[in-house]
Design a protein around this motif. Sequence first.
Motif, PDB file in Angstrom:
ATOM      1  N   GLY A 160       0.805  -1.210   0.000  1.00 28.99           N
ATOM      2  CA  GLY A 160       0.000   0.000   0.000  1.00 28.99           C
ATOM      3  C   GLY A 160       0.839   1.261   0.000  1.00 28.99           C
ATOM      4  N   LEU A 161       2.005   1.222   0.637  1.00 31.08           N
ATOM      5  CA  LEU A 161       2.888   2.384   0.686  1.00 31.08           C
ATOM      6  C   LEU A 161       3.608   2.615  -0.637  1.00 31.08           C
ATOM      7  N   ASP A 162       3.979   1.527  -1.320  1.00 30.00           N
ATOM      8  CA  ASP A 162       4.658   1.667  -2.613  1.00 30.00           C
ATOM      9  C   ASP A 162       4.397   0.437  -3.462  1.00 30.00           C
ATOM     10  N   PRO A 163       3.373   0.487  -4.307  1.00 31.39           N
ATOM     11  CA  PRO A 163       3.025  -0.684  -5.122  1.00 31.39           C
ATOM     12  C   PRO A 163       3.884  -0.836  -6.374  1.00 31.39           C
ATOM     13  N   SER A 164       4.940  -0.036  -6.502  1.00 36.32           N
ATOM     14  CA  SER A 164       5.764  -0.096  -7.706  1.00 36.32           C
ATOM     15  C   SER A 164       6.972  -1.011  -7.561  1.00 36.32           C
ATOM     16  N   LEU A 165       7.198  -1.580  -6.366  1.00 35.32           N
ATOM     17  CA  LEU A 165       8.387  -2.395  -6.127  1.00 35.32           C
ATOM     18  C   LEU A 165       8.030  -3.884  -6.095  1.00 35.32           C
ATOM     19  N   PRO A 166       8.889  -4.738  -6.663  1.00 37.21           N
ATOM     20  CA  PRO A 166       8.527  -6.150  -6.820  1.00 37.21           C
ATOM     21  C   PRO A 166       8.699  -7.003  -5.574  1.00 37.21           C
ATOM     22  N   ASP A 167       9.588  -6.610  -4.644  1.00 38.80           N
ATOM     23  CA  ASP A 167       9.927  -7.531  -3.563  1.00 38.80           C
ATOM     24  C   ASP A 167       8.758  -7.811  -2.625  1.00 38.80           C
ATOM     25  N   ALA A 168       7.895  -6.810  -2.388  1.00 36.36           N
ATOM     26  CA  ALA A 168       6.748  -7.040  -1.504  1.00 36.36           C
ATOM     27  C   ALA A 168       5.758  -8.020  -2.142  1.00 36.36           C
ATOM     28  N   ALA A 192       5.028  -9.236  -9.513  1.00 34.41           N
ATOM     29  CA  ALA A 192       6.417  -8.855  -9.246  1.00 34.41           C
ATOM     30  C   ALA A 192       7.226  -8.814 -10.539  1.00 34.41           C
ATOM     31  N   LEU A 193       6.997  -9.796 -11.424  1.00 28.69           N
ATOM     32  CA  LEU A 193       7.736  -9.833 -12.684  1.00 28.69           C
ATOM     33  C   LEU A 193       7.236  -8.794 -13.665  1.00 28.69           C
ATOM     34  N   ASP A 194       5.967  -8.438 -13.587  1.00 27.94           N
ATOM     35  CA  ASP A 194       5.478  -7.332 -14.417  1.00 27.94           C
ATOM     36  C   ASP A 194       6.180  -6.029 -14.034  1.00 27.94           C
ATOM     37  N   LEU A 195       6.426  -5.864 -12.732  1.00 29.46           N
ATOM     38  CA  LEU A 195       7.098  -4.652 -12.258  1.00 29.46           C
ATOM     39  C   LEU A 195       8.578  -4.664 -12.597  1.00 29.46           C
ATOM     40  N   ASP A 196       9.200  -5.851 -12.536  1.00 26.33           N
ATOM     41  CA  ASP A 196      10.627  -5.979 -12.857  1.00 26.33           C
ATOM     42  C   ASP A 196      10.879  -7.365 -13.433  1.00 26.33           C
ATOM     43  N   PRO A 197      10.912  -7.493 -14.773  1.00 25.67           N
ATOM     44  CA  PRO A 197      11.088  -8.801 -15.402  1.00 25.67           C
ATOM     45  C   PRO A 197      12.411  -9.471 -15.062  1.00 25.67           C
ATOM     46  N   THR A 198      13.381  -8.734 -14.497  1.00 26.09           N
ATOM     47  CA  THR A 198      14.684  -9.309 -14.169  1.00 26.09           C
ATOM     48  C   THR A 198      14.778  -9.739 -12.704  1.00 26.09           C
ATOM     49  N   TYR A 199      13.689  -9.629 -11.948  1.00 22.13           N
ATOM     50  CA  TYR A 199      13.734  -9.902 -10.509  1.00 22.13           C
ATOM     51  C   TYR A 199      13.825 -11.412 -10.284  1.00 22.13           C
TER      52      TYR A 199
END
Length: 220
Positions: A160-168, A192-199
């Motif tokens: 909720g605080l930052d939905p742009s990061l994949p780790d959560a 998570a992969l949509d946000l960062d395909p390399t995660y």
Amino acid sequence: MNNANILIVDDEKNIRLTIAQSLDPLGYQVGTADNGEDALLQLQSQEYDLILLDLKMPGMNGLEVLRRAIEIHPDIKVIIISAHGTIEDAVEAMKLGAVDFLQKPFTPKELRDLVFQVLEIESSKTNESSSYKKEINIAKKWRRKRQFNKAIVHVKQAIGLDPSLPDAFNMLGELQEIEGELLEALKNYRVALDLDPTYKPAQANLKRATQSPKSRPPLS
């Protein structure tokens, strides 16, 4: 936390020496163990703040050392050191309570940065205002204690605080998978992969989870 005690556990002498030399500029107290049994003996006689733990060792492997280390010291932080072929095991280790993993080969700077983050930044979380990082740290704490419902509450607050990061999203998927909610877990690994395909943690989780018999549609 420059007086922190760190235990390096790796069966390869050159790697133990390289890690110790890389950490020397940070001023930490560093001990070493060349196998899991020796590491657990040291943990019973001395307190450590952080373990740098190789996954693949002769005899007792890293996952078993991790389980038993957390039983001895529930609040100890563990960073898993993994080779290319052990990423899925490293992700499993994080479910068991490891705080992060470092893939071989790594540079001295990568090692120092991660150790500094775990010991200096995460250790100061009690003085932080409510933030994404704080909620992730609290979620990790509850996950280490196997209080998965409490961990889910805090990881959702982080989203909720930052939905742009994949780790959560990836952590939420791991927690849901542990709780038997495989379809929801798959959704969050994909987010998570949509946000960062390399995660890489989400890549490994999604690959493993989609190969699980539980994820396959029922036969008609």
